[in-house]
Design an enzyme around this catalytic site. Structure first.
Site, PDB file in Angstrom:
ATOM      1  N   ARG A   1      -6.635   4.040 -15.269  1.00 17.52           N
ATOM      2  CA  ARG A   1      -6.617   4.747 -13.979  1.00 17.52           C
ATOM      3  C   ARG A   1      -7.241   6.147 -14.032  1.00 17.52           C
ATOM      4  O   ARG A   1      -7.999   6.499 -13.123  1.00 17.52           O
ATOM      5  CB  ARG A   1      -5.199   4.799 -13.394  1.00 17.52           C
ATOM      6  CG  ARG A   1      -4.625   3.385 -13.110  1.00 17.52           C
ATOM      7  CD  ARG A   1      -3.344   3.438 -12.315  1.00 17.52           C
ATOM      8  NE  ARG A   1      -3.585   3.868 -10.965  1.00 17.52           N
ATOM      9  CZ  ARG A   1      -3.366   5.069 -10.492  1.00 17.52           C
ATOM     10  NH1 ARG A   1      -2.808   5.986 -11.245  1.00 17.52           N
ATOM     11  NH2 ARG A   1      -3.671   5.366  -9.255  1.00 17.52           N
TER      12      ARG A   1
ATOM     13  N   GLU B   1       4.215  -6.548   1.552  1.00 17.89           N
ATOM     14  CA  GLU B   1       3.613  -6.913   0.258  1.00 17.89           C
ATOM     15  C   GLU B   1       3.440  -5.697  -0.640  1.00 17.89           C
ATOM     16  O   GLU B   1       2.331  -5.402  -1.088  1.00 17.89           O
ATOM     17  CB  GLU B   1       2.229  -7.528   0.474  1.00 17.89           C
ATOM     18  CG  GLU B   1       2.172  -8.720   1.386  1.00 17.89           C
ATOM     19  CD  GLU B   1       0.717  -9.098   1.732  1.00 17.89           C
ATOM     20  OE1 GLU B   1      -0.204  -8.314   1.448  1.00 17.89           O
ATOM     21  OE2 GLU B   1       0.537 -10.188   2.284  1.00 17.89           O
TER      22      GLU B   1
ATOM     23  N   TYR C   1      -0.473  -1.091 -12.033  1.00 19.67           N
ATOM     24  CA  TYR C   1      -1.894  -1.017 -12.366  1.00 19.67           C
ATOM     25  C   TYR C   1      -2.108  -0.326 -13.710  1.00 19.67           C
ATOM     26  O   TYR C   1      -3.074   0.407 -13.901  1.00 19.67           O
ATOM     27  CB  TYR C   1      -2.684  -0.352 -11.219  1.00 19.67           C
ATOM     28  CG  TYR C   1      -2.409  -1.031  -9.898  1.00 19.67           C
ATOM     29  CD1 TYR C   1      -2.920  -2.295  -9.644  1.00 19.67           C
ATOM     30  CD2 TYR C   1      -1.578  -0.447  -8.927  1.00 19.67           C
ATOM     31  CE1 TYR C   1      -2.633  -2.956  -8.464  1.00 19.67           C
ATOM     32  CE2 TYR C   1      -1.286  -1.106  -7.747  1.00 19.67           C
ATOM     33  CZ  TYR C   1      -1.826  -2.365  -7.520  1.00 19.67           C
ATOM     34  OH  TYR C   1      -1.540  -3.025  -6.355  1.00 19.67           O
TER      35      TYR C   1
ATOM     36  N   GLY D   1       0.769  -1.242   0.000  1.00 24.49           N
ATOM     37  CA  GLY D   1       0.000   0.000   0.000  1.00 24.49           C
ATOM     38  C   GLY D   1       0.793   1.281   0.000  1.00 24.49           C
ATOM     39  O   GLY D   1       0.214   2.364  -0.165  1.00 24.49           O
TER      40      GLY D   1
ATOM     41  N   CYS E   1     -14.832   4.749 -27.663  1.00 25.74           N
ATOM     42  CA  CYS E   1     -16.128   5.408 -27.806  1.00 25.74           C
ATOM     43  C   CYS E   1     -16.850   5.555 -26.477  1.00 25.74           C
ATOM     44  O   CYS E   1     -17.878   4.913 -26.232  1.00 25.74           O
ATOM     45  CB  CYS E   1     -16.969   4.654 -28.814  1.00 25.74           C
ATOM     46  SG  CYS E   1     -16.182   4.699 -30.422  1.00 25.74           S
ATOM     47  N   GLU E   2     -16.249   6.353 -25.593  1.00 26.77           N
ATOM     48  CA  GLU E   2     -16.872   6.728 -24.328  1.00 26.77           C
ATOM     49  C   GLU E   2     -16.362   8.121 -23.993  1.00 26.77           C
ATOM     50  O   GLU E   2     -15.174   8.387 -24.152  1.00 26.77           O
ATOM     51  CB  GLU E   2     -16.427   5.791 -23.185  1.00 26.77           C
ATOM     52  CG  GLU E   2     -16.830   4.372 -23.380  1.00 26.77           C
ATOM     53  CD  GLU E   2     -17.269   3.700 -22.092  1.00 26.77           C
ATOM     54  OE1 GLU E   2     -17.415   4.391 -21.059  1.00 26.77           O
ATOM     55  OE2 GLU E   2     -17.468   2.489 -22.138  1.00 26.77           O
TER      56      GLU E   2
ATOM     57  N   GLY F   1       3.417  -3.367  -3.937  1.00 24.35           N
ATOM     58  CA  GLY F   1       3.290  -3.516  -5.383  1.00 24.35           C
ATOM     59  C   GLY F   1       3.620  -2.192  -6.049  1.00 24.35           C
ATOM     60  O   GLY F   1       4.699  -1.985  -6.608  1.00 24.35           O
ATOM     61  N   ARG F   2       2.693  -1.258  -5.910  1.00 24.49           N
ATOM     62  CA  ARG F   2       2.831   0.050  -6.555  1.00 24.49           C
ATOM     63  C   ARG F   2       4.176   0.716  -6.252  1.00 24.49           C
ATOM     64  O   ARG F   2       4.822   1.264  -7.148  1.00 24.49           O
ATOM     65  CB  ARG F   2       1.688   0.956  -6.062  1.00 24.49           C
ATOM     66  CG  ARG F   2       1.582   2.279  -6.810  1.00 24.49           C
ATOM     67  CD  ARG F   2       0.619   3.239  -6.090  1.00 24.49           C
ATOM     68  NE  ARG F   2      -0.662   2.646  -5.819  1.00 24.49           N
ATOM     69  CZ  ARG F   2      -1.724   2.697  -6.642  1.00 24.49           C
ATOM     70  NH1 ARG F   2      -1.642   3.369  -7.764  1.00 24.49           N
ATOM     71  NH2 ARG F   2      -2.854   2.104  -6.313  1.00 24.49           N
TER      72      ARG F   2
ATOM     73  N   TYR G   1     -10.339   6.061 -11.551  1.00 21.84           N
ATOM     74  CA  TYR G   1     -10.113   6.639 -10.218  1.00 21.84           C
ATOM     75  C   TYR G   1      -9.954   8.154 -10.261  1.00 21.84           C
ATOM     76  O   TYR G   1      -9.615   8.757  -9.249  1.00 21.84           O
ATOM     77  CB  TYR G   1      -8.828   6.065  -9.594  1.00 21.84           C
ATOM     78  CG  TYR G   1      -8.720   4.562  -9.566  1.00 21.84           C
ATOM     79  CD1 TYR G   1      -9.566   3.806  -8.755  1.00 21.84           C
ATOM     80  CD2 TYR G   1      -7.752   3.905 -10.306  1.00 21.84           C
ATOM     81  CE1 TYR G   1      -9.438   2.426  -8.713  1.00 21.84           C
ATOM     82  CE2 TYR G   1      -7.624   2.528 -10.265  1.00 21.84           C
ATOM     83  CZ  TYR G   1      -8.478   1.789  -9.467  1.00 21.84           C
ATOM     84  OH  TYR G   1      -8.350   0.429  -9.419  1.00 21.84           O
TER      85      TYR G   1
HETATM   86  C1  LIG Z   1      -3.013  -5.112  -3.858  1.00 23.49           C
HETATM   87  C2  LIG Z   1      -2.426  -5.762  -2.671  1.00 23.49           C
HETATM   88  C3  LIG Z   1      -1.138  -5.416  -2.250  1.00 23.49           C
HETATM   89  C4  LIG Z   1      -0.295  -4.372  -2.932  1.00 23.49           C
HETATM   90  O1  LIG Z   1      -0.850  -3.089  -2.887  1.00 23.49           O
HETATM   91  P1  LIG Z   1       0.040  -1.860  -3.406  1.00 23.49           P
HETATM   92  O2  LIG Z   1      -0.781  -0.669  -3.126  1.00 23.49           O
HETATM   93  O3  LIG Z   1       0.260  -2.072  -4.856  1.00 23.49           O
HETATM   94  O4  LIG Z   1       1.323  -1.877  -2.632  1.00 23.49           O
HETATM   95  C5  LIG Z   1      -0.626  -6.081  -1.157  1.00 23.49           C
HETATM   96  N1  LIG Z   1      -1.337  -7.036  -0.504  1.00 23.49           N
HETATM   97  C6  LIG Z   1      -2.570  -7.388  -0.892  1.00 23.49           C
HETATM   98  C7  LIG Z   1      -3.287  -8.452  -0.142  1.00 23.49           C
HETATM   99  C8  LIG Z   1      -3.159  -6.777  -1.984  1.00 23.49           C
HETATM  100  O5  LIG Z   1      -4.392  -7.129  -2.350  1.00 23.49           O
END
Ligand SMILES: *Cc1c(COP(=O)(O)O)cnc(C)c1O
Length: 407
Positions: free
Chosen positions: A301, A262, A360, A228, A331-332, A264-265, A305
């Site tokens: 995105r 965990e 993403y 996150g 076409c939106e 990602g982004r 969002y």
């Molecule tokens: C999406 C997700 C993440 C990663 O979120 P980021 O904002 O990309 O860091 C980590 N853990 C779980 C369970 C997720 O669903």
């Protein structure tokens, strides 16, 4: 990007095209890893942010594990060479087939999100005569300030086991002969910009850990604080990894457990961009429009969002900036990359780069309007390679038949 010309890449693979800077990904990973050096830890890259095989392989080579949310991601991570032991399986709606596949492959842990899921997993473990490592994803009920669609740690949303069902969940795991409770996990949401919700969530998680330790649950050896961590798209001031660890490590260290993260982004978002070419300029209702060859199907995105992505010229022309709507061919009316965005006077054929598109981006692309999805290119210093070819219209029609009823 790196020592490679983006204009050359655009010329060579065409547009739209995603391009990722491998050096940036490595830097982000190493920095986060170093920030948590004071506590035993492992980073599980959240594959859903960008699950292209070459990107996954990069993380495997850096020593990361993987956080997955589907059987498809399990297959991708295994193909990319992750050892099953370094894969954790999260997600609120795992199917029986997905749970079976995870158990069959003996993944590191399966993070359950409901009492129902626990029952199904327990039955699968028993039938297969396997000991399955289980994490409980706790919903710590912490308010986060992010887009409501990506906030996941509050009561009344679908994610995690609510605090008031935790005792029951723990009882059921420990009563199931096939299940071993190894992990308490949380994930508060995405694009988080404040430290306080993290600290609040970790405090609640650690309280639970201590309770379980007092109950003598000896299999518990991991506390997973989720992902996150936010990045800068416009003028956000996300916490630095060192600021995050300075707040969290003192809370986590006394548990004596291994910490899992965990992200990602944070790891891939800033490393990627999307190249697009200007098709047309037009005026309507006193407004200027820039029609480009990438649409909401390629990068959703902004329209989904209201997300902001910087847009820059690959070969700057200079000149006075004028606000325009940057729109795609789909076409939106909701098909836009930017609204009212001051841009220099670019012309047909110019290549633009949409920044912050590494997370993403491609993974949320669709073929809406029968538009094949873009290729993905990796840049490493002076070299670049294609990680995924551009989809073809033939790819899109695969598996269809023109007259299935007559067949
Ligand atoms: C999406 C997700 C993440 C990663 O979120 P980021 O904002 O990309 O860091 C980590 N853990 C779980 C369970 C997720 O669903």
């Amino acid at each position: 990007m790196g020592e490679v010309s983006l204009a050359t890449i655009a010329e060579s693979v065409g547009t739209p095209a995603y391009v990722y800077n491998v050096d940036v990904i490595r830097d982000r990973y190493r920095r986060l890893d170093a920030a948590f050096a004071a506590v035993p830890h492992r980073i599980h890259y959240a594959a859903k942010a960008n699950s292209t095989l070459a990107v996954l392989r990069l993380f495997r080579d850096l020593g990361a594990g993987a956080d997955i949310v589907s059987g498809g991601e399990l297959a991708r991570c295994l193909t990319a060479g992750f050892s099953p032991e370094r894969i954790v399986f999260s997600g609120v709606g795992k199917t029986d087939e997905e749970l079976e596949a995870a158990v069959a492959n003996d993944v590191g842990a399966i993070h359950v999100e409901s009492l129902d899921e626990l029952a199904i997993l327990g039955a699968i473990a028993e039938r297969r005569g396997r000991a399955v490592r289980v994490g409980i994803r706790v919903n710590p009920d912490v308010l986060t300030e992010t887009h409501p669609f990506i906030s996941t740690g509050q009561q009344g949303i679908k994610f995690g086991v609510p605090m008031d069902q935790m005792d029951e969940a723990v009882r059921r795991v420990t009563e199931q002969p096939g299940l071993r409770l190894t992990t308490l996990a949380m994930h508060l949401g995405s694009q988080l910009l404040d430290l306080e919700p993290y600290a609040a969530g970790v405090r609640r998680l650690v309280e639970r850990v201590v309770e379980l330790q007092q109950q003598g649950i000896e299999t518990l050896n991991v506390v997973d604080i989720g992902g996150g961590l936010g990045i800068r798209y416009f003028d956000e001031q996300p916490p630095e990894p060192e600021e995050l660890s300075a707040v969290l490590v003192p809370l986590l260290l006394p548990t004596g457990l291994t910490v899992h993260l965990e992200p990602g982004r944070f790891l891939v978002g800033s490393a990627g961009l999307l190249l697009t070419r200007v098709l047309y300029r037009k005026h309507s209702g006193g407004k200027g429009f820039l029609v480009v060859d990438c649409g909401m199907n390629d990068l959703v995105r902004p329209s989904r969002y209201g997300a902001y992505h910087d847009i820059v010229e690959v070969r700057p022309r200079g000149g006075e900036e004028v606000p325009v709507d940057v729109v795609g061919p789909v076409c939106e009316t909701g098909d836009f990359l930017a609204l009212d965005r001051p841009l220099p006077p670019v012309e047909r054929g110019d290549v633009l780069a949409v920044l912050g598109a590494g997370a993403y981006g491609f993974v949320m692309a669709s073929s809406y309007n029968s538009r094949p999805r873009p290729p993905e290119v990796l840049v490493d210093g002076a070299r670049w390679t294609i990680g995924r070819q551009r989809e073809t219209v033939e790819d899109l029609m695969r598996g269809e038949s023109v007259a299935p009823i007559d067949d």
